[in-house]
Design a protein around this motif. Structure first.
Motif, short mmCIF file in Angstrom:
data_model
loop_
_atom_site.label_atom_id
_atom_site.label_comp_id
_atom_site.label_asym_id
_atom_site.label_seq_id
_atom_site.Cartn_x
_atom_site.Cartn_y
_atom_site.Cartn_z
N THR A 71 0.85 -1.18 0.00
CA THR A 71 0.00 0.00 0.00
C THR A 71 0.89 1.23 0.00
OG1 THR A 71 -1.77 1.17 1.12
CG2 THR A 71 -0.21 0.01 2.52
N THR A 72 0.43 2.26 -0.64
CA THR A 72 1.25 3.47 -0.75
C THR A 72 0.65 4.63 0.05
OG1 THR A 72 0.09 4.14 -2.77
CG2 THR A 72 2.11 2.83 -3.02
N ALA A 73 -0.30 4.36 0.92
CA ALA A 73 -0.97 5.43 1.67
C ALA A 73 0.03 6.28 2.44
CB ALA A 73 -2.01 4.84 2.61
N LEU A 74 0.96 5.65 3.15
CA LEU A 74 1.95 6.40 3.92
C LEU A 74 3.07 6.91 3.04
CD1 LEU A 74 3.15 7.30 6.66
CD2 LEU A 74 4.20 5.04 6.82
N VAL A 75 3.51 6.11 2.12
CA VAL A 75 4.65 6.46 1.28
C VAL A 75 4.35 7.66 0.39
CG1 VAL A 75 6.18 5.59 -0.54
CG2 VAL A 75 5.51 4.10 1.34
N ASP A 76 3.11 7.82 -0.06
CA ASP A 76 2.76 8.95 -0.93
C ASP A 76 2.93 10.29 -0.22
OD1 ASP A 76 2.21 7.30 -3.04
OD2 ASP A 76 0.03 7.31 -2.74
N ARG A 81 13.55 10.83 -0.57
CA ARG A 81 14.54 10.16 0.28
C ARG A 81 13.87 9.28 1.33
NH1 ARG A 81 20.08 12.23 1.23
NH2 ARG A 81 20.97 10.71 2.63
N SER A 82 12.79 9.78 1.91
CA SER A 82 12.04 9.00 2.90
C SER A 82 11.40 7.78 2.25
CB SER A 82 10.97 9.85 3.56
OG SER A 82 11.57 10.92 4.27
N ARG A 83 10.93 7.93 1.01
CA ARG A 83 10.36 6.77 0.30
C ARG A 83 11.41 5.69 0.11
NH1 ARG A 83 7.41 10.02 -4.47
NH2 ARG A 83 5.96 11.12 -3.14
N LEU A 84 12.61 6.10 -0.27
CA LEU A 84 13.69 5.13 -0.45
C LEU A 84 13.99 4.42 0.86
CD1 LEU A 84 15.91 3.83 -2.17
CD2 LEU A 84 17.39 5.74 -1.52
N LEU A 154 19.00 1.20 -4.55
CA LEU A 154 20.03 2.07 -3.99
C LEU A 154 21.01 2.54 -5.06
CD1 LEU A 154 20.73 0.24 -0.62
CD2 LEU A 154 19.67 2.49 -0.92
N ARG A 155 21.30 1.69 -6.03
CA ARG A 155 22.19 2.09 -7.13
C ARG A 155 21.54 3.11 -8.05
NH1 ARG A 155 25.03 -3.59 -8.90
NH2 ARG A 155 26.46 -3.65 -7.14
N GLY A 157 20.57 5.84 -7.29
CA GLY A 157 20.91 7.18 -6.83
C GLY A 157 19.99 7.72 -5.77
N GLY A 158 19.13 6.87 -5.21
CA GLY A 158 18.25 7.33 -4.15
C GLY A 158 17.03 8.06 -4.65
N GLU A 159 16.85 8.14 -5.95
CA GLU A 159 15.67 8.78 -6.50
C GLU A 159 14.52 7.79 -6.48
OE1 GLU A 159 16.53 10.43 -10.35
OE2 GLU A 159 18.57 10.88 -9.75
N ASP A 160 13.31 8.28 -6.72
CA ASP A 160 12.17 7.39 -6.80
C ASP A 160 12.31 6.51 -8.03
OD1 ASP A 160 10.75 8.05 -4.54
OD2 ASP A 160 9.77 9.76 -5.48
N THR A 161 12.55 5.25 -7.79
CA THR A 161 12.64 4.29 -8.88
C THR A 161 11.46 3.36 -8.78
OG1 THR A 161 14.00 2.86 -7.51
CG2 THR A 161 15.16 4.31 -9.00
N PRO A 162 11.07 2.76 -9.89
CA PRO A 162 9.97 1.81 -9.81
C PRO A 162 10.32 0.66 -8.89
CG PRO A 162 10.57 2.25 -12.09
CD PRO A 162 11.59 2.91 -11.21
N TYR A 163 9.32 0.04 -8.32
CA TYR A 163 9.56 -1.11 -7.46
C TYR A 163 10.17 -2.25 -8.29
CZ TYR A 163 7.01 0.77 -3.51
OH TYR A 163 6.63 1.52 -2.46
N SER A 164 9.80 -2.34 -9.53
CA SER A 164 10.23 -3.45 -10.36
C SER A 164 11.66 -3.28 -10.83
CB SER A 164 9.30 -3.56 -11.57
OG SER A 164 9.78 -4.57 -12.42
#
Length: 168
Positions: A71-76, A81-84, A154-155, A157-164
């Motif tokens: 679920t992305t309720a909290l992550v959104d 950086r916090s998402r990572l 993590l590779r 760069g700490g940006e929002d990357t897809p989960y996949s």
């Protein structure tokens, strides 16, 4: 990562084939029971062990493709950086959980071989050790999949990357 993904895909294909064979077994058992009043011996035991095996065979690919329930309720509400950090925390917990399952299952798997443990009585006896070892191997692969996914993220760069980490 490519070998791991290929292995996960083959496990998934094996799981799908297994489910197909189970469906045929169930149909044959129902037809035998209904039309000929003679069910197939051992159907219950085969299904009982197969459900566990089929489920665990699907885990590594589900993790690598980002198909696990989340679920992305909290992550959104968090920044990039916090998402990572949240994703890394979740992947660490997943890796620890499946590593613990693999480790904790080892004694029971070896005991199943030593004791000749089986399910069922009478005409059909299904040995439990193959499914027990399959659970260990797939749990270890699931733990590795979580770690690989975290490293790939993590590779990034700490940006929002897809989960996949695996492209379909």
């Amino acid at each position: 990562m490519k070998f791991q993904t290929a292995l996960a895909r083959w496990a998934h294909i094996l799981s799908a084939g297994w489910v197909f064979l189970l469906a045929l077994l169930i149909i044959a058992d129902v037809v035998g029971r209904t039309l000929f009043l003679h069910p197939i011996a051992g159907t219950k035991e085969i299904l009982q062990n197969s459900v566990i095996a089929v489920t665990f065979l699907q885990l590594p690919l589900a993790i690598l493709t980002g198909s696990m329930l989340r679920t992305t309720a909290l992550v959104d509400a968090l920044g990039p950086r916090s998402r990572l950090m949240m994703r890394c925390f979740a992947w660490t917990l997943g890796a620890l959980l499946f590593a613990a399952i693999a480790y904790a299952s080892l004694p029971a798997a070896f005991a199943a071989i030593r004791l000749g443990e089986y399910e069922g009585e009478g005409a059909m006896r299904i040995y439990t050790w193959p499914v027990r070892f399959l659970l260990i191997v797939t749990s270890a692969l699931a733990a590795l999949a979580y770690l690989s996914t975290m490293i790939a993220d993590l590779r990034g760069g700490g940006e929002d990357t897809p989960y996949s980490t695996v492209r379909n």
